[in-house]
Design a protein around this motif. Structure first.
Motif, mmCIF file in Angstrom:
data_model
loop_
_atom_site.group_PDB
_atom_site.id
_atom_site.type_symbol
_atom_site.label_atom_id
_atom_site.label_comp_id
_atom_site.label_asym_id
_atom_site.label_seq_id
_atom_site.Cartn_x
_atom_site.Cartn_y
_atom_site.Cartn_z
ATOM 1 N N CYS A 134 0.839 -1.198 0.000
ATOM 2 C CA CYS A 134 0.000 0.000 0.000
ATOM 3 C C CYS A 134 0.872 1.244 0.000
ATOM 4 O O CYS A 134 1.742 1.393 0.859
ATOM 5 N N GLU A 135 0.632 2.131 -0.945
ATOM 6 C CA GLU A 135 1.290 3.439 -0.951
ATOM 7 C C GLU A 135 0.308 4.440 -0.356
ATOM 8 O O GLU A 135 -0.854 4.486 -0.739
ATOM 9 N N HIS A 136 0.803 5.235 0.596
ATOM 10 C CA HIS A 136 -0.068 6.206 1.265
ATOM 11 C C HIS A 136 0.756 7.365 1.797
ATOM 12 O O HIS A 136 1.991 7.308 1.819
ATOM 13 N N GLU A 137 0.058 8.407 2.238
ATOM 14 C CA GLU A 137 0.756 9.540 2.822
ATOM 15 C C GLU A 137 1.341 9.115 4.162
ATOM 16 O O GLU A 137 0.744 8.312 4.891
ATOM 17 N N ARG A 138 2.514 9.629 4.454
ATOM 18 C CA ARG A 138 3.177 9.295 5.715
ATOM 19 C C ARG A 138 2.289 9.741 6.874
ATOM 20 O O ARG A 138 1.700 10.812 6.843
ATOM 21 N N GLY A 139 2.161 8.891 7.863
ATOM 22 C CA GLY A 139 1.354 9.221 9.023
ATOM 23 C C GLY A 139 -0.079 8.712 8.938
ATOM 24 O O GLY A 139 -0.817 8.799 9.912
ATOM 25 N N ALA A 140 -0.482 8.186 7.790
ATOM 26 C CA ALA A 140 -1.836 7.631 7.668
ATOM 27 C C ALA A 140 -1.962 6.438 8.610
ATOM 28 O O ALA A 140 -1.021 5.664 8.775
ATOM 29 N N ARG A 141 -3.113 6.292 9.209
ATOM 30 C CA ARG A 141 -3.350 5.180 10.130
ATOM 31 C C ARG A 141 -4.028 4.033 9.376
ATOM 32 O O ARG A 141 -5.172 4.161 8.955
#
Length: 187
Positions: free
Chosen positions: A145-152
């Motif tokens: 999964c690629e996501h914004e840093r800090g996403a829960r």
């Protein structure tokens, strides 16, 4: 944006204009994704969910994946995926599907070995997709999964647990796997 390696190495890929529609995975992050799965990609069935330009599934096919599913709800993205598959000559092992990700996940019949999720950020689409996705994954499957840093993201979903999270500036990659026997022995 280019294919990094494999049979389509160096081929340019098209993308839709405007980052509101499609935000292509950065080259460094894409290289990291494929380093993570490099020993698992050969002959795998791959899912490029939220396909956008299709670059992740195309990279997988170029590196020897047996089949890749490209799923996106945007008809313009699907047209770009088809163009990119044609220009890389990888359309033979590709299944391109224009439907919402949730509908695909509910109706998919083939087990997936590697799934790439790179949805629009800040919409919690990964969290909403994981329950149905884990139902169609093979037992030794890998979810990246690629996501914004800090996403829960959830720690665990249907036996798939966070294996590792990698950070690249403002972007993170979270990898889910089912713990193997060696992992259970180390707990």
């Amino acid at each position: 944006m280019r294919v990094i390696t494999g049979t389509a190495r160096g081929r340019k890929l098209k993308t839709l204009e405007g980052t509101e529609i499609v935000r292509p995975t950065a080259e460094m992050v894409k290289e990291a994704m494929f380093s993570i799965v490099q020993f698992d990609i050969e002959d795998a069935v791959v899912l490029d969910l939220f396909a956008g330009s299709g670059q992740l599934g195309i990279e997988a096919l170029s590196r020897g994946a047996r089949k890749a599913y490209f799923v996106d709800s945007n008809p313009q993205s699907i047209a770009v995926v088809r163009d990119n598959l044609k220009s890389t000559r990888l359309e033979e092992n590709a299944v391109v599907i224009n439907m919402p990700n949730s509908a695909f996940l509910r109706t998919a019949r083939e087990k997936i070995d590697i799934a790439f999720l790179d949805p629009p950020y800040e919409k919690k689409l990964i969290n909403r997709s994981l329950p149905a996705l884990t139902e169609i994954m093979s037992d030794d499957g890998i979810i990246v999964c690629e996501h914004e840093r800090g996403a829960r993201l959830p720690e665990e979903e249907n036996g798939f647990k966070i294996h590792k999270t990698y950070n690249y500036g403002k972007i993170s990659l979270t990898v889910y796997r089912k713990p193997g026997e060696e992992d259970a022995e180390n707990d």
